[in-house]
Design a protein around this motif. Structure first.
Motif, PDB file in Angstrom:
ATOM      1  N   GLU A  31       0.809  -1.211   0.000  1.00  0.00           N
ATOM      2  CA  GLU A  31       0.000   0.000   0.000  1.00  0.00           C
ATOM      3  C   GLU A  31       0.851   1.274   0.000  1.00  0.00           C
ATOM      4  N   LEU A  32       2.161   1.111   0.077  1.00  0.00           N
ATOM      5  CA  LEU A  32       3.052   2.268  -0.015  1.00  0.00           C
ATOM      6  C   LEU A  32       3.015   2.820  -1.441  1.00  0.00           C
ATOM      7  N   PRO A  33       3.373   4.100  -1.629  1.00  0.00           N
ATOM      8  CA  PRO A  33       3.490   4.621  -2.991  1.00  0.00           C
ATOM      9  C   PRO A  33       4.488   3.779  -3.800  1.00  0.00           C
ATOM     10  N   ALA A  34       4.269   3.681  -5.093  1.00  0.00           N
ATOM     11  CA  ALA A  34       5.100   2.832  -5.961  1.00  0.00           C
ATOM     12  C   ALA A  34       6.582   3.187  -5.843  1.00  0.00           C
ATOM     13  N   LYS A  35       6.896   4.463  -5.774  1.00  0.00           N
ATOM     14  CA  LYS A  35       8.297   4.902  -5.674  1.00  0.00           C
ATOM     15  C   LYS A  35       8.950   4.373  -4.393  1.00  0.00           C
ATOM     16  N   ALA A  36       8.208   4.374  -3.289  1.00  0.00           N
ATOM     17  CA  ALA A  36       8.725   3.858  -2.019  1.00  0.00           C
ATOM     18  C   ALA A  36       8.925   2.348  -2.105  1.00  0.00           C
ATOM     19  N   VAL A  52       4.410  -1.443   8.707  1.00  0.00           N
ATOM     20  CA  VAL A  52       4.366  -0.255   7.863  1.00  0.00           C
ATOM     21  C   VAL A  52       3.233   0.612   8.397  1.00  0.00           C
ATOM     22  N   LYS A  53       3.506   1.907   8.521  1.00  0.00           N
ATOM     23  CA  LYS A  53       2.523   2.815   9.102  1.00  0.00           C
ATOM     24  C   LYS A  53       2.294   4.002   8.172  1.00  0.00           C
ATOM     25  N   GLU A  54       1.049   4.375   8.014  1.00  0.00           N
ATOM     26  CA  GLU A  54       0.683   5.582   7.280  1.00  0.00           C
ATOM     27  C   GLU A  54       0.260   6.616   8.312  1.00  0.00           C
ATOM     28  N   GLU A  55       0.884   7.794   8.242  1.00  0.00           N
ATOM     29  CA  GLU A  55       0.574   8.870   9.174  1.00  0.00           C
ATOM     30  C   GLU A  55      -0.164   9.962   8.417  1.00  0.00           C
ATOM     31  N   ARG A  56      -1.396  10.170   8.786  1.00  0.00           N
ATOM     32  CA  ARG A  56      -2.200  11.202   8.131  1.00  0.00           C
ATOM     33  C   ARG A  56      -2.293  12.415   9.039  1.00  0.00           C
ATOM     34  N   ASP A  57      -1.813  13.525   8.531  1.00  0.00           N
ATOM     35  CA  ASP A  57      -1.962  14.793   9.207  1.00  0.00           C
ATOM     36  C   ASP A  57      -3.062  15.561   8.503  1.00  0.00           C
ATOM     37  N   PHE A  58      -3.318  16.751   8.942  1.00  0.00           N
ATOM     38  CA  PHE A  58      -4.430  17.530   8.414  1.00  0.00           C
ATOM     39  C   PHE A  58      -4.411  17.616   6.896  1.00  0.00           C
ATOM     40  N   LEU A  59      -3.293  17.997   6.303  1.00  0.00           N
ATOM     41  CA  LEU A  59      -3.206  18.122   4.855  1.00  0.00           C
ATOM     42  C   LEU A  59      -2.113  17.259   4.239  1.00  0.00           C
ATOM     43  N   ASN A  62       2.301  10.799   5.335  1.00  0.00           N
ATOM     44  CA  ASN A  62       3.657  10.265   5.378  1.00  0.00           C
ATOM     45  C   ASN A  62       3.595   8.779   5.676  1.00  0.00           C
ATOM     46  N   TYR A  63       4.699   8.099   5.380  1.00  0.00           N
ATOM     47  CA  TYR A  63       4.757   6.660   5.591  1.00  0.00           C
ATOM     48  C   TYR A  63       6.040   6.319   6.332  1.00  0.00           C
ATOM     49  N   GLU A  64       5.958   5.280   7.146  1.00  0.00           N
ATOM     50  CA  GLU A  64       7.125   4.801   7.874  1.00  0.00           C
ATOM     51  C   GLU A  64       7.132   3.283   7.792  1.00  0.00           C
ATOM     52  N   ILE A  65       8.272   2.737   7.418  1.00  0.00           N
ATOM     53  CA  ILE A  65       8.430   1.286   7.408  1.00  0.00           C
ATOM     54  C   ILE A  65       9.524   0.938   8.411  1.00  0.00           C
ATOM     55  N   PHE A  75       8.985   8.045   4.412  1.00  0.00           N
ATOM     56  CA  PHE A  75       8.705   8.541   3.071  1.00  0.00           C
ATOM     57  C   PHE A  75       7.625   9.620   3.133  1.00  0.00           C
ATOM     58  N   ILE A  76       7.676  10.555   2.183  1.00  0.00           N
ATOM     59  CA  ILE A  76       6.576  11.498   2.042  1.00  0.00           C
ATOM     60  C   ILE A  76       5.568  10.908   1.066  1.00  0.00           C
ATOM     61  N   LYS A  77       4.463  11.599   0.871  1.00  0.00           N
ATOM     62  CA  LYS A  77       3.340  11.011   0.136  1.00  0.00           C
ATOM     63  C   LYS A  77       3.648  10.611  -1.297  1.00  0.00           C
ATOM     64  N   ASN A  78       4.642  11.238  -1.936  1.00  0.00           N
ATOM     65  CA  ASN A  78       4.968  10.847  -3.317  1.00  0.00           C
ATOM     66  C   ASN A  78       5.941   9.666  -3.388  1.00  0.00           C
ATOM     67  N   GLY A  79       6.411   9.196  -2.241  1.00  0.00           N
ATOM     68  CA  GLY A  79       7.304   8.040  -2.211  1.00  0.00           C
ATOM     69  C   GLY A  79       8.772   8.374  -2.075  1.00  0.00           C
ATOM     70  N   ASP A  80       9.134   9.643  -1.999  1.00  0.00           N
ATOM     71  CA  ASP A  80      10.531  10.029  -1.772  1.00  0.00           C
ATOM     72  C   ASP A  80      10.886   9.793  -0.308  1.00  0.00           C
TER      73      ASP A  80
END
Length: 146
Positions: A31-36, A52-59, A62-65, A75-80
């Motif tokens: 479920e991570l972005p393809a780039k990640a 693997v964790k998805e962190e949703r903030d107001f806007l 982010n992801y953490e593995i 990772f940020i939302k685009n997978g970088d």
């Protein structure tokens, strides 16, 4: 009286929005972005994933593995990636920008890169010899801290 009610309603609404904005969800690696996913498969293919964790903030999102050996990547939302922290083992040199890896190899041949963090204006690198290096976006050394 209407103003007081309006202000109270706005404050209450804002409180609900901000309280519900900061959420963490356990997700799968797929479920991570393809780039990640590509980054992990290229540099950490043999590492066992703990969670693997998805962190949703107001806007933002982010992801953490976290791997079984305690290493983690954010990772940020685009997978970088924004942070790679291997704690006890060296980060694979191919995962580090080549200019930084070359500098460390040349100037600190016995040290390993344990952590790298990409920020808006620079990169922060922690080495196994306890030194912390800061590079600008052009990979020039800005600071060395012991």
């Amino acid at each position: 009286m209407k103003r007081v009610l309006l202000v109270t309603a706005l404050v209450f609404s804002l409180g609900i929005l901000t309280a519900s904005a900061d959420r963490d969800y356990v997700i799968t690696k797929n479920e991570l972005p393809a780039k990640a996913q590509q980054f992990i498969n290229r540099h950490f293919a043999s590492a066992k994933v703990s969670y693997v964790k998805e962190e949703r903030d107001f806007l933002d999102r982010n992801y953490e593995i976290v791997f079984a050996d305690g290493a983690k990547i954010e990772f940020i939302k685009n997978g970088d990636w924004v942070e790679i922290d291997c704690r006890f083992t060296a980060i694979p040199s191919a995962a580090v920008p080549s200019a930084i890896a070359d500098y460390v190899k040349k100037n600190f041949p016995d040290a390993k890169i344990l952590k790298i963090e990409r920020e808006r204006r620079d990169y922060e690198v922690k080495l196994s010899n306890k030194l912390e290096l800061t590079f600008d976006k052009n990979f020039k050394v800005k600071n060395i801290d012991d």
